[in-house]
Design a protein around this motif. Structure first.
Motif, PDB file in Angstrom:
ATOM      1  N   ARG A  22      52.051  31.993  26.199  1.00  0.00           N
ATOM      2  CA  ARG A  22      52.711  32.337  27.490  1.00  0.00           C
ATOM      3  C   ARG A  22      53.821  33.419  27.180  1.00  0.00           C
ATOM      4  N   ARG A  77      52.191  36.836  26.114  1.00  0.00           N
ATOM      5  CA  ARG A  77      51.722  37.323  27.269  1.00  0.00           C
ATOM      6  C   ARG A  77      52.669  38.045  28.172  1.00  0.00           C
ATOM      7  N   ASP A  78      53.983  37.305  28.442  1.00  0.00           N
ATOM      8  CA  ASP A  78      55.132  38.015  29.107  1.00  0.00           C
ATOM      9  C   ASP A  78      55.655  39.323  28.332  1.00  0.00           C
ATOM     10  N   LEU A  86      53.365  41.990  28.990  1.00  0.00           N
ATOM     11  CA  LEU A  86      53.596  42.570  30.433  1.00  0.00           C
ATOM     12  C   LEU A  86      54.625  43.391  30.346  1.00  0.00           C
ATOM     13  N   LEU A 123      44.655  41.485  26.859  1.00  0.00           N
ATOM     14  CA  LEU A 123      45.379  40.547  27.963  1.00  0.00           C
ATOM     15  C   LEU A 123      43.957  40.293  28.882  1.00  0.00           C
ATOM     16  N   PHE A 124      43.207  40.928  29.356  1.00  0.00           N
ATOM     17  CA  PHE A 124      42.551  40.705  30.370  1.00  0.00           C
ATOM     18  C   PHE A 124      40.983  40.868  30.276  1.00  0.00           C
ATOM     19  N   GLN A 134      43.770  44.980  37.058  1.00  0.00           N
ATOM     20  CA  GLN A 134      43.950  43.800  36.427  1.00  0.00           C
ATOM     21  C   GLN A 134      45.490  43.400  35.717  1.00  0.00           C
ATOM     22  N   PHE A 135      46.020  44.369  35.697  1.00  0.00           N
ATOM     23  CA  PHE A 135      47.358  44.185  35.136  1.00  0.00           C
ATOM     24  C   PHE A 135      48.268  43.949  36.234  1.00  0.00           C
ATOM     25  N   THR A 178      47.361  43.026  39.110  1.00  0.00           N
ATOM     26  CA  THR A 178      46.899  41.703  39.886  1.00  0.00           C
ATOM     27  C   THR A 178      47.668  40.474  39.241  1.00  0.00           C
ATOM     28  N   ASN A 179      47.918  40.624  37.978  1.00  0.00           N
ATOM     29  CA  ASN A 179      48.402  39.727  37.109  1.00  0.00           C
ATOM     30  C   ASN A 179      50.091  39.804  36.992  1.00  0.00           C
ATOM     31  N   ARG A 195      55.328  43.337  41.422  1.00  0.00           N
ATOM     32  CA  ARG A 195      54.194  44.150  41.634  1.00  0.00           C
ATOM     33  C   ARG A 195      54.324  45.500  42.373  1.00  0.00           C
TER      34      ARG A 195
END
Length: 142
Positions: free
Chosen positions: A3, A6-7, A10, A74-75, A83-84, A86-87, A93
């Motif tokens: 996690r 991933r954060d 992003l 990531l996706f 996809q970026f 959306t996530n 967003r």
């Protein structure tokens, strides 16, 4: 991917978009300066602008490649920026998508300016070649 990782990925993607917005604005300004220098046949200024443009373009390309790699990590290998977005968490967003749209528009503007500048310089080169080879009616009305 954990996690935290991933954060971080992003966040890095968002930071890269913001960095590209700044770089792309600078590139657009340099391209406008290039056009003005070409119009006025300022060779030294054109050379200086080319030196200024090159590292900006290289840095943007590196961030683009990093962005593609991060999104795919990531996706999935076929993933894209959709996809970026959306996530992303819902509160982030809209701002992220707006920044991306601004960046895409700036990139289109830069591409148009690059084409315009290249066409101008190619035409100037053509005119100079005709003059150097003795064409008498280079500036005659067509």
């Amino acid at each position: 991917m954990t996690r935290m990782t991933r954060d971080q990925a992003l966040a890095r993607l968002l930071d890269g978009i913001q960095a590209d917005l700044g770089s792309c604005s600078t590139i657009r300004d340099l391209l406008e300066q290039q056009f003005q220098a070409a119009l006025r046949h300022r060779g030294a200024e054109l050379a200086s602008l080319a030196q200024a443009l090159s590292p900006q373009l290289d840095a943007m390309e590196q961030r683009r490649q990093q962005r593609v790699q991060l999104v795919r990590a990531l996706f999935g290998q076929q993933a894209g920026m959709d996809q970026f977005f959306t996530n992303l968490p819902a509160p982030q967003r809209p701002a992220a998508m707006s920044a991306w749209e601004q960046l895409e528009q700036l990139v289109r503007d830069c591409k148009q300016a690059t084409t315009r500048n290249a066409n101008l310089m190619a035409e100037q080169h053509s005119v100079m070649q005709r003059l150097l080879h003795g064409e008498d009616d280079t500036y005659a009305p067509r």
